[in-house]
Design a protein around this motif. Structure first.
Motif, PDB file in Angstrom:
ATOM      1  N   GLN A 254     -23.765 -25.177  23.465  1.00  0.00           N
ATOM      2  CA  GLN A 254     -24.238 -23.808  23.669  1.00  0.00           C
ATOM      3  C   GLN A 254     -23.146 -22.790  23.339  1.00  0.00           C
ATOM      4  O   GLN A 254     -23.425 -21.739  22.746  1.00  0.00           O
ATOM      5  CB  GLN A 254     -24.717 -23.636  25.116  1.00  0.00           C
ATOM      6  N   LEU A 255     -21.904 -23.093  23.702  1.00  0.00           N
ATOM      7  CA  LEU A 255     -20.801 -22.198  23.358  1.00  0.00           C
ATOM      8  C   LEU A 255     -20.645 -22.087  21.844  1.00  0.00           C
ATOM      9  O   LEU A 255     -20.407 -20.995  21.309  1.00  0.00           O
ATOM     10  CB  LEU A 255     -19.504 -22.707  23.980  1.00  0.00           C
ATOM     11  N   LEU A 256     -20.783 -23.199  21.138  1.00  0.00           N
ATOM     12  CA  LEU A 256     -20.652 -23.176  19.692  1.00  0.00           C
ATOM     13  C   LEU A 256     -21.776 -22.389  19.044  1.00  0.00           C
ATOM     14  O   LEU A 256     -21.566 -21.676  18.056  1.00  0.00           O
ATOM     15  CB  LEU A 256     -20.624 -24.607  19.144  1.00  0.00           C
ATOM     16  N   ASP A 257     -22.994 -22.509  19.596  1.00  0.00           N
ATOM     17  CA  ASP A 257     -24.127 -21.770  19.035  1.00  0.00           C
ATOM     18  C   ASP A 257     -23.935 -20.266  19.190  1.00  0.00           C
ATOM     19  O   ASP A 257     -24.401 -19.478  18.357  1.00  0.00           O
ATOM     20  CB  ASP A 257     -25.434 -22.196  19.722  1.00  0.00           C
ATOM     21  N   ASN A 258     -23.230 -19.852  20.266  1.00  0.00           N
ATOM     22  CA  ASN A 258     -23.008 -18.420  20.510  1.00  0.00           C
ATOM     23  C   ASN A 258     -21.704 -17.908  19.908  1.00  0.00           C
ATOM     24  O   ASN A 258     -21.385 -16.728  20.056  1.00  0.00           O
ATOM     25  CB  ASN A 258     -23.008 -18.143  22.026  1.00  0.00           C
ATOM     26  N   PRO A 260     -19.349 -16.879  16.813  1.00  0.00           N
ATOM     27  CA  PRO A 260     -19.419 -16.538  15.389  1.00  0.00           C
ATOM     28  C   PRO A 260     -18.504 -17.436  14.573  1.00  0.00           C
ATOM     29  O   PRO A 260     -17.521 -17.982  15.084  1.00  0.00           O
ATOM     30  CB  PRO A 260     -18.946 -15.081  15.356  1.00  0.00           C
ATOM     31  N   ASP A 261     -18.843 -17.617  13.321  1.00  0.00           N
ATOM     32  CA  ASP A 261     -18.012 -18.445  12.443  1.00  0.00           C
ATOM     33  C   ASP A 261     -16.614 -17.840  12.340  1.00  0.00           C
ATOM     34  O   ASP A 261     -16.460 -16.664  12.020  1.00  0.00           O
ATOM     35  CB  ASP A 261     -18.639 -18.534  11.049  1.00  0.00           C
ATOM     36  N   PRO A 262     -15.571 -18.638  12.612  1.00  0.00           N
ATOM     37  CA  PRO A 262     -14.204 -18.099  12.568  1.00  0.00           C
ATOM     38  C   PRO A 262     -13.766 -17.856  11.127  1.00  0.00           C
ATOM     39  O   PRO A 262     -14.242 -18.505  10.194  1.00  0.00           O
ATOM     40  CB  PRO A 262     -13.370 -19.208  13.213  1.00  0.00           C
ATOM     41  N   PRO A 263     -12.864 -16.910  10.915  1.00  0.00           N
ATOM     42  CA  PRO A 263     -12.326 -16.672   9.567  1.00  0.00           C
ATOM     43  C   PRO A 263     -11.587 -17.902   9.056  1.00  0.00           C
ATOM     44  O   PRO A 263     -11.078 -18.711   9.846  1.00  0.00           O
ATOM     45  CB  PRO A 263     -11.366 -15.493   9.766  1.00  0.00           C
ATOM     46  N   PRO A 264     -11.527 -18.087   7.747  1.00  0.00           N
ATOM     47  CA  PRO A 264     -10.765 -19.224   7.191  1.00  0.00           C
ATOM     48  C   PRO A 264      -9.316 -19.196   7.663  1.00  0.00           C
ATOM     49  O   PRO A 264      -8.697 -18.137   7.743  1.00  0.00           O
ATOM     50  CB  PRO A 264     -10.868 -19.003   5.678  1.00  0.00           C
TER      51      PRO A 264
END
Length: 296
Positions: A254-258, A260-264
């Motif tokens: 659930q934490l991963l779903d919420n 945002p995609d981290p910058p490279p």
């Protein structure tokens, strides 16, 4: 429950223990591994060559700068002759590879157990039809969310053969396990064997060397348990562990779903929560029977 070792003053020890103090603990922790190697037909010369090469590799990793990693210094650290060190350093290190079945299987079971789309109101894994309209849970949707490289039917057939799932009267897949458990002796099981024991040993050795903060490493253990009590403790432990792992898995998903995609280039960490249960018959001792007590 046992805590990380401390000095009489209650502070963590500074640095690793002296070499003589390690001999008895090393002999004990190596016995199960040596037993496995002997049964598998792995002879001493082959194992000795493996350990010799690893000794040199790890010693080289302990030296901060490449310029200081001389053959003479490594020979002094390891006791391996300089000619042997020169030969061993010319060999490329083996890169550990994760079997594809491990990545795929563990991700599928984790999502089935942890995502609301595949669980009921009480958090139990839903029976999954083979296919369903878009937006509805199905085994095909579960597999397709993780990989497009293999057909869901092939995954289902493999899991049916392993006993990870069964089909009910409505031809729905029912998850039979609370984790991805590979078959004994397979490449997938040996991967988990190496990874989990490595991480447990890495945490324990870091604590012995005075890591701060210490890694979590605790156990509840009893000696002298009557068979019915030992059986009950095993059953309680298995049930408690399943609840814990499912709960942690669900919350992290659930934490991963919420998230945002981290910058490279964003720093990441690898976290492994492992729990074990072991029991064996005790050798009868020539002493009066005593009430079992927890050991700290």
């Amino acid at each position: 429950m046992s805590d990380p070792p401390t000095t009489p003053q209650g502070t963590p020890p500074q640095g690793p223990p002296l070499a003589p103090a390690l001999m008895r603990p090393l002999a004990r922790l190596l016995r199960p591994l040596l037993r496995l190697m002997i049964r598998a037909g792995l002879t001493w010369p082959v194992f000795a060559e493996l350990v010799r090469a690893l000794y040199v590799q790890v010693a080289a990793e302990e030296i901060a700068t490449a310029a200081a990693r001389t053959d003479s210094r490594l020979s002094l650290m390891t006791g391996v002759h300089r000619k042997e060190i020169r030969r061993l350093r010319e060999q490329p290190p083996d890169a550990p590879a994760v079997p594809a079945v491990v990545t795929r299987g563990s991700q599928l079971v984790a999502r089935w157990l942890g995502l609301p789309a595949f669980t009921d109101a009480e958090g139990r894994p839903l029976p999954l039809p083979r296919t369903a309209p878009p937006g509805e849970p199905s085994f095909e949707a579960l597999v397709s969310a993780v990989t497009r490289d293999i057909r869901p039917r092939a995954v289902l057939d493999d899991w049916l053969a392993q006993g990870l799932v069964r089909l009910d009267g409505e031809d729905r897949a029912i998850l039979q396990a609370s984790a991805f458990v590979p078959r004994p002796g397979t490449e997938a099981q040996l991967h988990y064997f190496a990874r989990n024991l490595h991480d447990h040993l890495a945490a324990a050795t870091a604590n012995v060397a005075g890591a701060s903060p210490a890694f979590l490493e605790r156990a509840v253990h009893y000696d002298g348990l009557p068979e019915p009590v030992a059986d009950r403790m095993e059953a309680l432990s298995r049930a408690a562990v399943e609840r814990l792992l499912v709960e942690v898995n669900r919350e992290v998903l659930q934490l991963l779903d919420n998230q945002p995609d981290p910058p490279p280039g964003t720093p990441t960490r690898r976290v492994n929560l492992g729990i074990y249960l072991y029991a064996e018959p005790e050798v009868p001792a020539a002493r009066p029977a005593a009430r079992a007590e927890p050991r700290a």
